[in-house]
Design an enzyme around this catalytic site. Structure first.
Site, PDB file in Angstrom:
ATOM      1  CD  GLU A 173      -2.972  -1.109   2.265  1.00 43.02           C
ATOM      2  OE1 GLU A 173      -2.601  -0.585   3.335  1.00 43.02           O
ATOM      3  OE2 GLU A 173      -4.070  -1.672   2.127  1.00 43.02           O
ATOM      4  CD  GLU A 184       5.210 -21.051  11.927  1.00 42.69           C
ATOM      5  OE1 GLU A 184       5.409 -21.388  13.089  1.00 42.69           O
ATOM      6  OE2 GLU A 184       4.223 -20.402  11.560  1.00 42.69           O
TER       7      GLU A 184
END
Length: 327
Positions: free
Chosen positions: A102, A133
């Site tokens: 963004e 992860e």
């Protein structure tokens, strides 16, 4: 040619050790008072969730000094050309990718200036990538692919504060001389300890046991909002609270650009359209042409000399105008 042996499954003792670690985390704590939440009316569950969420801003507020110190350090490096890199797994990684994605439309940053890395790569944004992860090595490889430098910042994000990918990213970045920030939601986390700037926003046990996409995720989003937004304010990418570096890439943003110029200058529609046309739609430049009464080329030059900071460019234009009048 023989096939490599299959990977060995973790031992029972490993699983017991892992369970003990999780049980010690605030974000994983079981809340017996909510054990029958599934029996409640929907409105009551909604009220419970809403009450839980109100605790998040308070927890963030308690960490504001640490957040501010980290932001000042980020802005200092980005002013020298450094990049902001988020690294996390699962929800934490997705939030980093979201914040990074963004920045270009909001602040006209280049895509490589704010980067979101997620364990498992881009497909992990929309689907679970098993075991990703747990790989410190993948974090190191992802950062090496960016050619990390001393002016860059790496923000490791992990609700538990123990995710190997996030910790590995921070440790690798710190070894390369980059600035490091560790954002976690448990006190005394390994992630915060590994970073120069540790930020631990402790929001307490979740409504659903261990579902850290809830309060922990909300807390992380709030902190990431602060890191990116305030850094961009420090870099001069706003004028007051106006997004003067917004990139007008669609009709809505073109309308917003027009409105921002109007709010900053008080000019009429025709003047604003002419100013935007003369500056190829660059909001900051258009504002400068109107407030300083200069042409598009002069506005671009003044902004270039001021490092893109509109207030500094306005001050420079005013000073030069005064010198011309008195000369």
């Amino acid at each position: 040619m023989t096939s490599p042996p299959p990977p060995r499954s973790p031992s029972p003792s490993h699983h017991r050790s892992l369970r003990a670690e999780l049980e010690a985390l605030t974000t994983e704590a079981f809340r017996p008072e909510l054990a029958e939440i599934d029996q409640l009316p929907t409105l009551d569950i909604g009220r419970l969730m809403n009450t839980e969420d109100t605790r998040v801003p308070t927890a963030v507020a308690e960490r504001l000094p640490e957040i501010a110190a980290a932001i000042d350090a980020v802005a200092e490096r980005m002013a020298r050309g450094g990049r902001l890199v988020y690294a996390g797994a699962g929800t934490a990684g997705r939030l980093g990718v979201l914040d990074a994605s963004e920045c270009p439309p909001t602040f006209n940053t280049r895509p490589e200036q704010v980067v979101g890395l997620i364990a498992g790569g881009p497909r992990a944004v929309v689907t679970s990538v098993e075991g990703a992860e747990d790989s410190r090595e993948q974090a190191e490889a992802d950062l090496d692919a960016l050619g990390l430098g001393a002016d860059d910042t790496v923000v490791g994000i992990s609700a538990s504060g123990r995710t190997p990918y996030a910790i590995g990213a921070v440790e690798h970045a710190r070894a390369r001389g980059a600035l490091t920030i560790g954002l976690a939601c448990n006190a005394g986390s390994a992630l915060a300890a590994a970073a120069e700037h540790g930020i631990e926003v402790v929001v307490g046990p979740e409504l659903l046991t261990g579902s850290t996409r809830l309060k922990a995720g909300t807390a992380q989003k709030l902190v990431l909002n602060m890191i990116s937004t305030i850094t961009m304010i420090r870099l001069g990418k706003t004028y007051g609270n106006l997004m003067v570096d917004v990139r007008a890439s669609n009709d809505k943003l073109r309308a917003r650009s027009h409105r921002i110029v109007a709010l900053a200058t008080g000019a009429g529609d025709e003047e604003i359209e002419a100013a935007l046309a003369a500056t190829d739609g660059e909001v900051k430049n258009a504002i400068l042409t109107l407030l300083a009464d200069v042409d598009g080329l002069t506005a671009a030059r003044l902004l270039g000399e001021s490092g893109g900071r509109l207030r500094a460019a306005l001050a420079s234009a005013t000073e030069r105008g005064t010198e011309t009048e008195t000369g």
